[in-house]
Design a protein around this motif. Structure first.
Motif, PDB file in Angstrom:
ATOM      1  N   PRO A  52       0.848  -1.381  -0.218  1.00 33.83           N
ATOM      2  CA  PRO A  52       0.426  -0.244   0.037  1.00 33.83           C
ATOM      3  C   PRO A  52       0.632   1.569   0.107  1.00 33.83           C
ATOM      4  CG  PRO A  52       0.133  -0.909   2.304  1.00 33.83           C
ATOM      5  CD  PRO A  52       0.904  -1.897   1.270  1.00 33.83           C
ATOM      6  N   LEU A  53       2.053   0.859   0.499  1.00 30.24           N
ATOM      7  CA  LEU A  53       2.531   2.574   0.680  1.00 30.24           C
ATOM      8  C   LEU A  53       3.454   2.966  -1.142  1.00 30.24           C
ATOM      9  CD1 LEU A  53       4.699   4.509   2.692  1.00 30.24           C
ATOM     10  CD2 LEU A  53       6.267   2.857   1.950  1.00 30.24           C
ATOM     11  N   VAL A  54       4.187   1.889  -1.290  1.00 28.94           N
ATOM     12  CA  VAL A  54       4.025   1.808  -3.348  1.00 28.94           C
ATOM     13  C   VAL A  54       2.911   2.377  -3.705  1.00 28.94           C
ATOM     14  CG1 VAL A  54       5.781   1.031  -4.788  1.00 28.94           C
ATOM     15  CG2 VAL A  54       6.889   0.731  -2.564  1.00 28.94           C
ATOM     16  N   MET A  55       2.335   1.928  -3.682  1.00 30.61           N
ATOM     17  CA  MET A  55       1.297   1.978  -4.470  1.00 30.61           C
ATOM     18  C   MET A  55      -0.123   2.919  -5.174  1.00 30.61           C
ATOM     19  SD  MET A  55       0.048  -2.763  -5.437  1.00 30.61           S
ATOM     20  CE  MET A  55      -0.570  -1.877  -7.269  1.00 30.61           C
ATOM     21  N   THR A  56      -0.125   3.456  -3.534  1.00 33.51           N
ATOM     22  CA  THR A  56      -1.157   4.180  -3.082  1.00 33.51           C
ATOM     23  C   THR A  56      -0.609   4.929  -1.647  1.00 33.51           C
ATOM     24  OG1 THR A  56      -2.039   2.484  -1.782  1.00 33.51           O
ATOM     25  CG2 THR A  56      -3.264   2.651  -4.061  1.00 33.51           C
ATOM     26  N   ASN A  57       0.141   4.857  -1.120  1.00 33.09           N
ATOM     27  CA  ASN A  57       0.452   5.531  -0.233  1.00 33.09           C
ATOM     28  C   ASN A  57      -0.830   5.319   0.785  1.00 33.09           C
ATOM     29  OD1 ASN A  57       2.397   7.115   1.564  1.00 33.09           O
ATOM     30  ND2 ASN A  57       1.999   8.844   0.422  1.00 33.09           N
ATOM     31  N   GLY A  58      -1.757   4.878   0.636  1.00 34.13           N
ATOM     32  CA  GLY A  58      -2.506   5.007   1.073  1.00 34.13           C
ATOM     33  C   GLY A  58      -4.096   5.401   1.406  1.00 34.13           C
ATOM     34  N   GLY A  59      -3.924   6.228   0.018  1.00 38.17           N
ATOM     35  CA  GLY A  59      -4.604   6.754  -0.782  1.00 38.17           C
ATOM     36  C   GLY A  59      -6.246   5.622  -1.319  1.00 38.17           C
ATOM     37  N   PRO A  60      -6.804   5.892  -2.491  1.00 33.98           N
ATOM     38  CA  PRO A  60      -7.341   7.622  -1.960  1.00 33.98           C
ATOM     39  C   PRO A  60      -8.068   7.690  -0.667  1.00 33.98           C
ATOM     40  CG  PRO A  60      -8.516   6.219  -3.399  1.00 33.98           C
ATOM     41  CD  PRO A  60      -7.353   5.832  -3.208  1.00 33.98           C
ATOM     42  N   LEU A  61      -8.502   9.021  -0.009  1.00 36.36           N
ATOM     43  CA  LEU A  61      -9.021   9.025   0.672  1.00 36.36           C
ATOM     44  C   LEU A  61      -8.495   7.656   1.999  1.00 36.36           C
ATOM     45  CD1 LEU A  61     -12.231   9.812  -0.711  1.00 36.36           C
ATOM     46  CD2 LEU A  61     -10.443  11.860   0.091  1.00 36.36           C
ATOM     47  N   GLU A  62      -7.229   7.510   2.087  1.00 35.48           N
ATOM     48  CA  GLU A  62      -7.241   6.950   3.271  1.00 35.48           C
ATOM     49  C   GLU A  62      -7.486   5.095   3.061  1.00 35.48           C
ATOM     50  OE1 GLU A  62      -4.578   7.192   5.610  1.00 35.48           O
ATOM     51  OE2 GLU A  62      -4.459   9.827   4.361  1.00 35.48           O
ATOM     52  N   SER A  63      -8.568   5.432   1.925  1.00 35.83           N
ATOM     53  CA  SER A  63      -9.146   3.696   1.840  1.00 35.83           C
ATOM     54  C   SER A  63      -7.735   2.857   1.691  1.00 35.83           C
ATOM     55  CB  SER A  63      -9.680   3.936   0.673  1.00 35.83           C
ATOM     56  OG  SER A  63      -8.927   3.717  -1.001  1.00 35.83           O
ATOM     57  N   THR A  64      -6.063   2.660   1.435  1.00 38.05           N
ATOM     58  CA  THR A  64      -5.822   1.822   1.508  1.00 38.05           C
ATOM     59  C   THR A  64      -4.685   1.920   2.622  1.00 38.05           C
ATOM     60  OG1 THR A  64      -3.992   2.989   0.116  1.00 38.05           O
ATOM     61  CG2 THR A  64      -6.493   1.432  -0.882  1.00 38.05           C
ATOM     62  N   THR A  65      -4.729   2.526   3.489  1.00 40.41           N
ATOM     63  CA  THR A  65      -4.369   2.667   4.858  1.00 40.41           C
ATOM     64  C   THR A  65      -4.822   2.104   5.827  1.00 40.41           C
ATOM     65  OG1 THR A  65      -4.703   4.670   4.590  1.00 40.41           O
ATOM     66  CG2 THR A  65      -3.928   4.071   6.866  1.00 40.41           C
ATOM     67  N   LEU A  66      -3.414   0.582   5.191  1.00 35.01           N
ATOM     68  CA  LEU A  66      -3.359   0.156   6.463  1.00 35.01           C
ATOM     69  C   LEU A  66      -2.956  -0.392   7.725  1.00 35.01           C
ATOM     70  CD1 LEU A  66      -2.924  -3.731   3.529  1.00 35.01           C
ATOM     71  CD2 LEU A  66      -5.163  -2.741   4.657  1.00 35.01           C
ATOM     72  N   PRO A  67      -3.124  -1.116   8.432  1.00 35.05           N
ATOM     73  CA  PRO A  67      -2.379  -0.635  10.278  1.00 35.05           C
ATOM     74  C   PRO A  67      -1.035  -0.169  10.488  1.00 35.05           C
ATOM     75  CG  PRO A  67      -3.871  -2.639  10.531  1.00 35.05           C
ATOM     76  CD  PRO A  67      -4.003  -2.218   9.322  1.00 35.05           C
ATOM     77  N   ASN A  68       0.136  -1.067   9.552  1.00 36.57           N
ATOM     78  CA  ASN A  68       1.464  -0.787   9.672  1.00 36.57           C
ATOM     79  C   ASN A  68       1.556   0.690   8.457  1.00 36.57           C
ATOM     80  OD1 ASN A  68       2.211  -2.857  11.258  1.00 36.57           O
ATOM     81  ND2 ASN A  68       3.291  -3.768   9.421  1.00 36.57           N
ATOM     82  N   LEU A  69       0.717   0.377   7.675  1.00 31.13           N
ATOM     83  CA  LEU A  69       1.192   2.331   7.227  1.00 31.13           C
ATOM     84  C   LEU A  69       0.274   3.524   8.161  1.00 31.13           C
ATOM     85  CD1 LEU A  69       2.071   3.664   4.662  1.00 31.13           C
ATOM     86  CD2 LEU A  69      -0.330   3.441   3.829  1.00 31.13           C
ATOM     87  N   PHE A  70      -0.623   2.986   8.614  1.00 30.80           N
ATOM     88  CA  PHE A  70      -0.769   4.103  10.037  1.00 30.80           C
ATOM     89  C   PHE A  70       0.845   3.957  10.708  1.00 30.80           C
ATOM     90  CE2 PHE A  70      -2.725   4.989  14.042  1.00 30.80           C
ATOM     91  CZ  PHE A  70      -4.164   5.928  13.745  1.00 30.80           C
ATOM     92  N   ILE A  71       0.883   3.121  11.820  1.00 29.32           N
ATOM     93  CA  ILE A  71       1.898   3.208  12.600  1.00 29.32           C
ATOM     94  C   ILE A  71       3.405   3.732  11.638  1.00 29.32           C
ATOM     95  CG2 ILE A  71       3.056   1.444  14.232  1.00 29.32           C
ATOM     96  CD1 ILE A  71       1.063  -0.094  14.248  1.00 29.32           C
ATOM     97  N   PHE A  72       3.442   3.409  10.587  1.00 23.27           N
ATOM     98  CA  PHE A  72       4.555   3.985  10.518  1.00 23.27           C
ATOM     99  C   PHE A  72       4.639   5.802   9.863  1.00 23.27           C
ATOM    100  CE2 PHE A  72       6.686   5.251   6.197  1.00 23.27           C
ATOM    101  CZ  PHE A  72       8.131   4.492   6.504  1.00 23.27           C
ATOM    102  N   ARG A  73       3.603   5.879   9.174  1.00 20.05           N
ATOM    103  CA  ARG A  73       3.888   7.483   9.276  1.00 20.05           C
ATOM    104  C   ARG A  73       3.744   8.305  10.223  1.00 20.05           C
ATOM    105  NH1 ARG A  73      -2.261   7.884   5.486  1.00 20.05           N
ATOM    106  NH2 ARG A  73      -1.205   7.752   3.453  1.00 20.05           N
ATOM    107  N   HIS A  74       2.861   7.527  11.854  1.00 16.28           N
ATOM    108  CA  HIS A  74       2.795   8.252  12.904  1.00 16.28           C
ATOM    109  C   HIS A  74       4.874   8.433  13.493  1.00 16.28           C
ATOM    110  CE1 HIS A  74      -1.223   9.834  14.108  1.00 16.28           C
ATOM    111  NE2 HIS A  74      -0.933   8.555  13.342  1.00 16.28           N
TER     112      HIS A  74
END
Length: 317
Positions: free
Chosen positions: A255-277
């Protein structure tokens, strides 16, 4: 004389048993020492790289810990903030939905492919094994780039193929309804190789005598599958279910490479959420608390799977 010899024998027997028992105890103690010596390096590595970091992470989660400022004890505030953060809860639910898309499809495809490989022999079987294992050795970054090109709105292979049947171009990674299923496909592809080989090992471990006896009783392909293959593969399915759900909930690179969590956070998975913070927040207590809570979620999911799918003892064929 006979009586004396018998008495001597009866007297000597207990002593002999005591000597033999002492030798057995010494042998067991020696084996135990050897086992401890052999396990010591593993225990030391486990303590250094797993136990100590976990305990230190738990300790940090109670502070406003930072690389750049002095920390302050805040108790359970970090955990309360995480549990009341709707974005974190949404990412966990999204991760569970993502795992529900990936794992069942991965198991079905891997099981079908393992049966296909088993039906061949010689070079063809070897070629199929190599082919299915290729995704496992490809970097997740490379796989993500490949699928991003496939999903491209203009010039993408998928839209080009669908245009042949008259379908309009779709922004697969740019729409909230299609983005999460779109990144689930490469996740299935990446993990399918190892799952297929594990399935194949389980299939090959089933004695052929079971199928021969079933054939003599008039059982067909479906009856053999339902009454022999699936029951004896239950532990394999259980293992792949647990590891598959745990792995799917922890996807980060795709999800980080393909969408970076978008669009509108629809692909923000838990590890991506934690990584961003962790990379953006000044204090690391919050993302570490989130990571520990995700660890509890993974343990709970595994416990539920074990509860629903009970393992069976190995059958000696």
């Amino acid at each position: 004389m006979t009586t004396t010899a018998g008495a001597a024998t009866s007297v000597a027997a207990p002593g002999t048993r005591e000597v033999s028992g002492a030798r057995s105890r010494r042998r067991r103690h020696g084996d135990t020492k050897v086992a401890f010596v052999m396990l010591a390096p593993l225990v030391v590595l486990l303590a250094i790289f797993v136990i100590w970091p976990l305990l230190h992470a738990v300790y940090i989660s109670f502070f406003t810990w930072s690389f750049y400022a002095s920390s302050e004890f805040v108790g359970l505030d970090n955990y309360v903030n995480v549990l009341t953060d709707q974005a974190f809860l949404a990412s966990v639910l999204r991760g569970l939905g993502f795992a529900a898309m990936v794992v069942p499809a991965q198991l079905v495809i891997a099981f079908a492919f393992a049966n296909l490989v088993k039906s061949f022999s010689g070079r063809m079987a070897g070629l199929l094994k190599v082919t299915i294992y290729v995704p496992a050795v490809i970097s997740e970054v490379i796989a993500s780039i490949i699928f991003t090109i496939i999903y491209a709105y203009r010039g993408g292979i998928l839209n080009w193929a669908l245009s042949l049947v008259g379908r309009d171009d779709t922004a697969w990674l740019g729409e909230t309804g299609t983005a999460l299923p779109a990144i689930a496909v490469p996740a299935i592809w990446i993990g399918m190789g190892i799952a297929s080989l594990i399935m194949l090992a389980g299939l090959l471990d089933i004695p052929e005598a079971y199928y021969e006896v079933a054939s003599l009783d008039g059982a067909g392909w479906w009856a053999k599958m339902v009454h022999i293959t699936l029951p004896l593969m239950k532990n394999i399915f259980l293992y792949l279910l647990v590891t598959g759900f745990a792995g799917s909930l922890q996807f980060l690179v795709v999800p980080l490479v393909m969408t970076n969590g978008g669009p509108l956070e629809s692909t923000t998975l838990p590890n991506l959420f934690i990584f961003r913070h962790f990379t953006n927040d000044l204090y690391a207590g919050y993302p570490i608390a989130a990571a520990l809570l995700l660890f509890l979620v993974l343990g709970s999911v595994s416990a539920v799977i074990f509860r629903l799918v009970r393992s069976e003892k190995a059958v000696d064929g």
